[in-house]
Design a protein around this motif. Structure first.
Motif, PDB file in Angstrom:
ATOM      1  N   CYS A 119      -6.379  -1.781   0.239  1.00 21.97           N
ATOM      2  CA  CYS A 119      -5.523  -1.949   1.114  1.00 21.97           C
ATOM      3  C   CYS A 119      -6.214  -2.375   2.357  1.00 21.97           C
ATOM      4  O   CYS A 119      -7.216  -1.862   2.828  1.00 21.97           O
ATOM      5  CB  CYS A 119      -4.710  -0.885   1.672  1.00 21.97           C
ATOM      6  SG  CYS A 119      -3.760  -1.102   3.258  1.00 21.97           S
ATOM      7  N   CYS A 126       1.062  -1.199   0.005  1.00 23.59           N
ATOM      8  CA  CYS A 126       0.062  -0.050   0.015  1.00 23.59           C
ATOM      9  C   CYS A 126       0.739   1.235   0.103  1.00 23.59           C
ATOM     10  O   CYS A 126       1.752   1.300   1.055  1.00 23.59           O
ATOM     11  CB  CYS A 126      -0.955  -0.147   1.298  1.00 23.59           C
ATOM     12  SG  CYS A 126      -1.701   1.473   1.412  1.00 23.59           S
ATOM     13  N   TYR A 133      -7.086   2.191   1.694  1.00 24.01           N
ATOM     14  CA  TYR A 133      -6.869   2.695   0.454  1.00 24.01           C
ATOM     15  C   TYR A 133      -7.287   2.022  -0.751  1.00 24.01           C
ATOM     16  O   TYR A 133      -6.869   0.873  -0.687  1.00 24.01           O
ATOM     17  CB  TYR A 133      -5.340   3.338   0.469  1.00 24.01           C
ATOM     18  CG  TYR A 133      -4.818   3.698  -0.785  1.00 24.01           C
ATOM     19  CD1 TYR A 133      -4.827   5.193  -1.203  1.00 24.01           C
ATOM     20  CD2 TYR A 133      -4.100   3.110  -1.569  1.00 24.01           C
ATOM     21  CE1 TYR A 133      -4.697   5.676  -2.333  1.00 24.01           C
ATOM     22  CE2 TYR A 133      -3.534   3.276  -2.896  1.00 24.01           C
ATOM     23  CZ  TYR A 133      -3.759   4.716  -3.118  1.00 24.01           C
ATOM     24  OH  TYR A 133      -3.411   5.478  -4.284  1.00 24.01           O
ATOM     25  N   GLU A 135      -5.574  -2.903   5.543  1.00 25.72           N
ATOM     26  CA  GLU A 135      -5.139  -2.113   6.728  1.00 25.72           C
ATOM     27  C   GLU A 135      -5.770  -0.570   6.659  1.00 25.72           C
ATOM     28  O   GLU A 135      -6.681  -0.392   7.753  1.00 25.72           O
ATOM     29  CB  GLU A 135      -3.636  -1.952   6.864  1.00 25.72           C
ATOM     30  CG  GLU A 135      -2.926  -2.928   7.141  1.00 25.72           C
ATOM     31  CD  GLU A 135      -3.044  -3.502   8.584  1.00 25.72           C
ATOM     32  OE1 GLU A 135      -3.346  -2.720   9.431  1.00 25.72           O
ATOM     33  OE2 GLU A 135      -3.043  -4.530   8.785  1.00 25.72           O
ATOM     34  N   CYS A 136      -5.671  -0.024   5.583  1.00 18.12           N
ATOM     35  CA  CYS A 136      -6.148   1.371   5.713  1.00 18.12           C
ATOM     36  C   CYS A 136      -7.309   1.722   4.874  1.00 18.12           C
ATOM     37  O   CYS A 136      -7.937   2.858   4.808  1.00 18.12           O
ATOM     38  CB  CYS A 136      -5.012   2.463   5.480  1.00 18.12           C
ATOM     39  SG  CYS A 136      -4.566   2.595   3.796  1.00 18.12           S
ATOM     40  N   CYS A 144      -0.147   3.649   3.565  1.00 18.59           N
ATOM     41  CA  CYS A 144       0.174   3.196   4.742  1.00 18.59           C
ATOM     42  C   CYS A 144       1.565   2.326   4.776  1.00 18.59           C
ATOM     43  O   CYS A 144       2.030   2.203   6.185  1.00 18.59           O
ATOM     44  CB  CYS A 144      -0.866   2.742   5.631  1.00 18.59           C
ATOM     45  SG  CYS A 144      -1.364   0.871   5.263  1.00 18.59           S
TER      46      CYS A 144
HETATM   47 ZN   LIG Z   1      -2.888   0.894   3.544  1.00 18.46          ZN
END
Ligand SMILES: [Zn+2]
Ligand SMILES: [Zn+2]
Length: 134
Positions: free
Chosen positions: A63, A35, A68, A65-66, A38
């Protein structure tokens, strides 16, 4: 150049193994992209919240995690296909990379790379289609 073969399909968004004429062969893959926002996870197709499986038909990569996300085409065109091959024309064995974008090659869509031994273009076609012999 020394390419590292993926240890698991989970590392890749594309992986293929092909046998070509004259003992030629291709192993090709595309690693997931870290990503760019992040940097903590590899992007992939968005996960369906119900089934927890990637939505392979989705037109974006995300992504986990975040959150995006990037449009599919833009995302894929920023990646490279890594290739280990034995050339079906000259027998040269080598490694190379090419853009993760299909081009027209001998009338079909393929990821195209150039043999370092003989300079001929070699295509990784979409399906294991036999070329018509004239
Ligand atoms: Zn991310
Ligand atoms: Zn060659």
């Amino acid at each position: 150049m020394s390419l590292r073969m993926p240890e698991s399909m989970d590392e890749c968004i594309y992986f293929t193994r092909r046998k070509l004429e004259n003992d030629g062969r291709i192993i090709a893959w595309v690693y997931r992209k870290t990503c760019p926002r992040c940097g903590r996870a590899e992007m992939g197709k968005p996960i369906d919240p119900k089934t927890k499986k990637p939505m392979i038909r989705a037109d974006t990569y995300e992504c986990p995690e975040c959150g995006y996300s990037e449009p599919r085409q833009e995302h894929e065109e920023s990646l490279n296909v890594e290739v280990i091959y034995t050339c079906p024309y000259c027998g040269h064995s080598g490694e190379t990379t090419t853009k993760y974008k299909r081009k027209t090659w001998e009338g079909v869509k393929a990821y195209v790379f150039v043999c370092e031994g003989c300079g001929k273009k070699i295509g990784i076609t979409k399906k294991m289609k036999e070329k018509k012999r004239g």
